[in-house]
Design a protein around this motif. Structure first.
Motif, PDB file in Angstrom:
ATOM      1  N   ARG A 120       0.867  -1.185   0.000  1.00  0.00           N
ATOM      2  CA  ARG A 120       0.000   0.000   0.000  1.00  0.00           C
ATOM      3  C   ARG A 120       0.903   1.233   0.000  1.00  0.00           C
ATOM      4  O   ARG A 120       1.636   1.467   0.963  1.00  0.00           O
ATOM      5  N   SER A 122       1.194   4.978   0.250  1.00  0.00           N
ATOM      6  CA  SER A 122       0.391   6.096   0.743  1.00  0.00           C
ATOM      7  C   SER A 122       0.707   7.392  -0.005  1.00  0.00           C
ATOM      8  O   SER A 122       0.049   8.400   0.192  1.00  0.00           O
ATOM      9  N   GLY A 130       0.406  -4.646   2.749  1.00  0.00           N
ATOM     10  CA  GLY A 130      -1.044  -4.779   2.647  1.00  0.00           C
ATOM     11  C   GLY A 130      -1.490  -6.178   3.036  1.00  0.00           C
ATOM     12  O   GLY A 130      -0.778  -6.876   3.764  1.00  0.00           O
TER      13      GLY A 130
END
Ligand code: HEC
Length: 201
Positions: A120, A122, A130
């Motif tokens: 993931r 950001s 994840g």
């Protein structure tokens, strides 16, 4: 409303309409079917016997996350292996497999796990782990998996306990790993293999 209830009632009693005699007849039919099935199995061995690698299935390596962490790695979308193995992976080895990392020869009983997670991003410079995608497993048993360099290959989807690989896929695992024959078919290297402070023996 009332008609509906009656309708439901009728269906329900039809559903239960299987009386004792019916149940006995069903049991007898099942017993016969099983007997025929058993006979057919005994009488005609499969024309194409499964290879050693196909049976019995490789068991889920329970407790592997408590084993020794060998290394982690990241495969990003730029790589050909991304669709199948992309994401953040961690490799774990059981105690028998650690001997292999040290000596290059993996004893029977060695088990290796490639634990794969999605990532993931950001967007602020932090890329986090994840959800889990799957785990890939290698089990060393020279007799059972003779046809594939002594290693059996398996893959478990996240949360599943049954190997989902088909024979052709297993052959694919073995073919690529065989290119590391001088290292016992294992790609990764254990950075702590020689470090006493990190070694568990
Ligand atoms: C195209 C080559 C290729 C294929 C196909 C492949 N692997 Fe691997 N595998 C690798 C590489 C390279 C690594 C090392 C990754 C690292 O060092 O971070 C690896 C690592 C592993 C490891 C950790 C032990 C080791 O060798 O480092 C396991 C377990 C594993 N793979 C299982 C499988 C299974 C099961 C399959 C089939 C579903 C498979 N692999 C298919 C290339 C491949």
């Amino acid at each position: 409303m009332r008609a509906d209830r009656d309708g439901d009632g009728a269906r329900a009693s039809n559903g239960r309409g299987c009386g004792r005699a019916d149940a006995i007849a069903l049991a007898a039919a099942l017993a016969l079917a099983l007997a025929i099935g058993g006979f057919a199995q005994a009488a005609s061995p499969p024309a194409d016997p499964p290879r050693a690698q196909d049976a019995p299935a490789i068991a889920f390596p329970a407790g592997y996350s408590m084993w020794t962490h060998i290394k982690s790695g990241l495969i990003t979308s730029g790589h050909a292996a991304y669709p199948r193995f992309g994401g953040l992976h961690h490799i774990y080895a059981n105690p028998a497999a650690l001997q292999g990392y040290r000596s290059g020869e993996y004893p029977d009983g060695a088990v290796l796990v490639y634990d794969l997670f999605e990532t993931r991003d950001s967007g602020d410079g932090i890329v986090d782990q994840g959800p889990r995608r799957h785990i890939d497993v290698m089990v060393k048993d020279s007799a059972r998996f003779k046809a594939s360099g002594g290693w059996g290959y398996a893959e478990f989807a996240a949360g599943e306990r049954a190997d989902r690989l088909k024979t052709a896929e297993r052959d694919g695992c073995a073919a690529c790993h065989a290119s590391r024959q001088q290292h016992g078919d294992v790609f990764s290297e254990w950075p702590n293999a020689g470090a006493r402070e990190h070694s568990d023996s």
